[in-house]
Write a protein that holds these residues in place. Structure first.
Motif, PDB file in Angstrom:
ATOM      1  N   LEU A 107       9.938   3.529   2.396  1.00 19.49           N
ATOM      2  CA  LEU A 107       9.568   4.811   1.820  1.00 19.49           C
ATOM      3  C   LEU A 107       9.337   4.679   0.317  1.00 19.49           C
ATOM      4  O   LEU A 107       8.359   5.204  -0.225  1.00 19.49           O
ATOM      5  CB  LEU A 107      10.648   5.851   2.101  1.00 19.49           C
ATOM      6  N   VAL A 108      10.241   3.969  -0.370  1.00 13.01           N
ATOM      7  CA  VAL A 108      10.080   3.732  -1.809  1.00 13.01           C
ATOM      8  C   VAL A 108       8.762   3.006  -2.067  1.00 13.01           C
ATOM      9  O   VAL A 108       8.000   3.367  -2.972  1.00 13.01           O
ATOM     10  CB  VAL A 108      11.263   2.908  -2.365  1.00 13.01           C
ATOM     11  N   HIS A 109       8.482   1.985  -1.267  1.00  9.86           N
ATOM     12  CA  HIS A 109       7.269   1.182  -1.438  1.00  9.86           C
ATOM     13  C   HIS A 109       6.025   2.043  -1.241  1.00  9.86           C
ATOM     14  O   HIS A 109       5.038   1.924  -1.975  1.00  9.86           O
ATOM     15  CB  HIS A 109       7.275   0.020  -0.446  1.00  9.86           C
ATOM     16  N   SER A 110       6.065   2.921  -0.265  1.00 12.02           N
ATOM     17  CA  SER A 110       4.931   3.798   0.001  1.00 12.02           C
ATOM     18  C   SER A 110       4.666   4.727  -1.183  1.00 12.02           C
ATOM     19  O   SER A 110       3.505   4.953  -1.567  1.00 12.02           O
ATOM     20  CB  SER A 110       5.201   4.625   1.269  1.00 12.02           C
ATOM     21  N   ILE A 111       5.729   5.258  -1.773  1.00 12.09           N
ATOM     22  CA  ILE A 111       5.584   6.147  -2.922  1.00 12.09           C
ATOM     23  C   ILE A 111       5.065   5.383  -4.134  1.00 12.09           C
ATOM     24  O   ILE A 111       4.166   5.855  -4.854  1.00 12.09           O
ATOM     25  CB  ILE A 111       6.936   6.826  -3.235  1.00 12.09           C
ATOM     26  N   MET A 112       5.602   4.187  -4.383  1.00 12.46           N
ATOM     27  CA  MET A 112       5.155   3.375  -5.510  1.00 12.46           C
ATOM     28  C   MET A 112       3.695   2.969  -5.335  1.00 12.46           C
ATOM     29  O   MET A 112       2.901   3.004  -6.283  1.00 12.46           O
ATOM     30  CB  MET A 112       6.038   2.135  -5.627  1.00 12.46           C
ATOM     31  N   ARG A 113       3.330   2.587  -4.132  1.00 10.17           N
ATOM     32  CA  ARG A 113       1.957   2.169  -3.851  1.00 10.17           C
ATOM     33  C   ARG A 113       0.980   3.339  -4.037  1.00 10.17           C
ATOM     34  O   ARG A 113      -0.126   3.170  -4.572  1.00 10.17           O
ATOM     35  CB  ARG A 113       1.884   1.610  -2.427  1.00 10.17           C
ATOM     36  N   HIS A 114       1.394   4.518  -3.591  1.00 10.32           N
ATOM     37  CA  HIS A 114       0.538   5.703  -3.744  1.00 10.32           C
ATOM     38  C   HIS A 114       0.307   6.014  -5.219  1.00 10.32           C
ATOM     39  O   HIS A 114      -0.811   6.369  -5.631  1.00 10.32           O
ATOM     40  CB  HIS A 114       1.185   6.901  -3.045  1.00 10.32           C
ATOM     41  N   ALA A 115       1.355   5.883  -6.038  1.00 13.12           N
ATOM     42  CA  ALA A 115       1.220   6.137  -7.472  1.00 13.12           C
ATOM     43  C   ALA A 115       0.262   5.132  -8.104  1.00 13.12           C
ATOM     44  O   ALA A 115      -0.594   5.500  -8.918  1.00 13.12           O
ATOM     45  CB  ALA A 115       2.587   6.067  -8.145  1.00 13.12           C
ATOM     46  N   ALA A 116       0.403   3.854  -7.732  1.00 18.47           N
ATOM     47  CA  ALA A 116      -0.479   2.821  -8.273  1.00 18.47           C
ATOM     48  C   ALA A 116      -1.935   3.066  -7.872  1.00 18.47           C
ATOM     49  O   ALA A 116      -2.857   2.913  -8.678  1.00 18.47           O
ATOM     50  CB  ALA A 116      -0.022   1.441  -7.795  1.00 18.47           C
ATOM     51  N   GLU A 117      -2.121   3.453  -6.629  1.00 19.57           N
ATOM     52  CA  GLU A 117      -3.468   3.717  -6.135  1.00 19.57           C
ATOM     53  C   GLU A 117      -4.079   4.938  -6.819  1.00 19.57           C
ATOM     54  O   GLU A 117      -5.259   4.945  -7.177  1.00 19.57           O
ATOM     55  CB  GLU A 117      -3.421   3.918  -4.622  1.00 19.57           C
ATOM     56  N   THR A 118      -3.272   5.981  -7.010  1.00 24.64           N
ATOM     57  CA  THR A 118      -3.752   7.202  -7.661  1.00 24.64           C
ATOM     58  C   THR A 118      -4.160   6.940  -9.103  1.00 24.64           C
ATOM     59  O   THR A 118      -5.179   7.442  -9.587  1.00 24.64           O
ATOM     60  CB  THR A 118      -2.658   8.289  -7.618  1.00 24.64           C
ATOM     61  N   LEU A 119      -3.338   6.133  -9.807  1.00 22.70           N
ATOM     62  CA  LEU A 119      -3.585   5.852 -11.229  1.00 22.70           C
ATOM     63  C   LEU A 119      -4.520   4.673 -11.435  1.00 22.70           C
ATOM     64  O   LEU A 119      -4.882   4.357 -12.574  1.00 22.70           O
ATOM     65  CB  LEU A 119      -2.253   5.582 -11.933  1.00 22.70           C
ATOM     66  N   GLU A 120      -4.861   3.989 -10.316  1.00 21.00           N
ATOM     67  CA  GLU A 120      -5.735   2.811 -10.365  1.00 21.00           C
ATOM     68  C   GLU A 120      -5.161   1.738 -11.274  1.00 21.00           C
ATOM     69  O   GLU A 120      -5.824   1.208 -12.172  1.00 21.00           O
ATOM     70  CB  GLU A 120      -7.151   3.205 -10.809  1.00 21.00           C
ATOM     71  N   VAL A 121      -3.885   1.409 -11.020  1.00 15.45           N
ATOM     72  CA  VAL A 121      -3.206   0.329 -11.749  1.00 15.45           C
ATOM     73  C   VAL A 121      -2.596  -0.624 -10.736  1.00 15.45           C
ATOM     74  O   VAL A 121      -2.423  -0.286  -9.567  1.00 15.45           O
ATOM     75  CB  VAL A 121      -2.110   0.875 -12.694  1.00 15.45           C
TER      76      VAL A 121
END
Length: 339
Positions: A107-121
């Motif tokens: 769950l943590v990984h999914s949230i972190m990945r979503h943030a990275a994808e949203t911010l394009e980093v």
């Protein structure tokens, strides 16, 4: 495109004797090749001799391609990247602990990945500055994320990292800067609150209540009021008629145990009240948490009961049918209806 591939934990490899979650990729002559799900799917191997403590009769019954399960790390060759694992050395308690940790980490990984994808980093720098420091501080980033739901500033604003830059004199200077920018904070908090805000549980009990005494309906209403009064601000109780004599008591709460206790007590109060008036209450289904699916099935049952209780179209016509038992007789003529 940003790189969204990254291990979940700070160490590049797991420790020896640590249980890890694996997924079976393919089965070879000597064993099964697997990927370590928490370590960015690096490859490991389970020899057939490490599948079971018992005599192996069928490999397919013990391990299947695509299956995810805990395994114990036996050896780690950090230079070559080889990891040997064992399925048979994992105890039941270790397996449960491993699965619980993995579900939280996923769950943590999914949230972190979503943030990275949203911010394009890239994902790994986010882990370096936010994810892994939270693992170190709270034991697991999942625990920190639970706190972020209500206090994001207290968890995220204190995170810092060291950044190196060249000073005016040409020398390298190390600066301590905030780890979380406003953009990253906004993306993380929004997703964490959406995914981790606790949802209230619905607790329900089904009862049959009857009272055949004079003013029995009033006595039942009194019992219903007493049941609702047994609730509190955290667990308000409601009771409604489904179809005589079936009633349902409900409450919504974040604390399952408290909700069941409150509803059980409300049922008891309702029974005591109606029994004072020589009525009877029978618990058909004790207080329990119900899912959305259970709720829908119950709603369908209510609809069927209401439909069954309605009068069919022909009932009204039958009451208005003309009485033709005597035929067409004119009672105004002399002698009609007399001997």
């Amino acid at each position: 495109m940003p790189n969204l591939e990254c291990r979940m934990y700070e160490p590049q490899f797991p420790e020896v004797d640590a249980p890890v979650m694996i997924q079976v990729k393919h089965i070879a002559d000597m064993g099964a090749y697997v990927s370590l799900l928490e370590y960015n799917n690096i490859e490991g191997m389970i020899l057939f001799s490490e599948l079971s403590r018992r005599r192996i009769r069928s490999i397919s019954s013990l391990i299947k391609v695509g299956r995810q399960e805990p395994s114990m790390v036996l050896r780690v060759d950090r230079d070559k990247g080889y990891i040997d694992l064992s399925k048979r050395r994992v105890s039941e308690e270790e397996a449960l602990t491993c699965e619980d940790r993995y579900n939280k980490s996923k769950l943590v990984h999914s949230i972190m990945r979503h943030a990275a994808e949203t911010l394009e980093v890239d994902l790994e720098p986010l882990y370096e500055r936010i994810g892994w420091p939270l693992y170190r501080k709270y034991g697991h980033a999942f625990e920190a994320f639970k706190l972020i739901v209500t206090d994001p500033d207290g968890v995220l604003d204190v995170l810092t990292y060291e950044e190196k830059e060249i000073g005016p004199d040409g020398q390298e200077v190390t600066k301590v800067v905030p780890a979380v920018t406003p953009e990253v904070k906004d993306a993380l908090v929004k997703n964490i609150r959406r995914r981790m805000t606790p949802q209230p549980l619905k607790i329900q009990a089904d009862v049959e209540m009857k009272c055949f005494q004079f003013d029995g309906v009033l006595h039942i209403k009194e019992a219903m009021k007493k049941a609702e009064a047994a609730g509190n601000a955290d667990c308000p109780v409601k009771i409604k008629l489904v179809a005589p004599p079936l009633y349902v008591l409900t409450t919504q709460t974040l604390d399952k145990e408290q909700g069941i206790a409150v509803l059980t007590n409300a049922t008891k109060v309702c029974a005591e009240t109606i029994e004072k008036h020589k009525g009877k209450l029978v618990v058909k289904e004790a207080a329990r948490a119900v899912s959305e699916r259970d709720d829908k099935l119950f709603a369908d049952t209510i609809a069927k009961l209401k439909l069954a209780g309605q009068e069919v179209d022909g009932d009204e016509d039958s009451e208005e049918e003309e009485d033709t038992g005597m035929g067409d007789v004119d009672f105004t003529k002399p002698g009609v209806g007399t001997d």
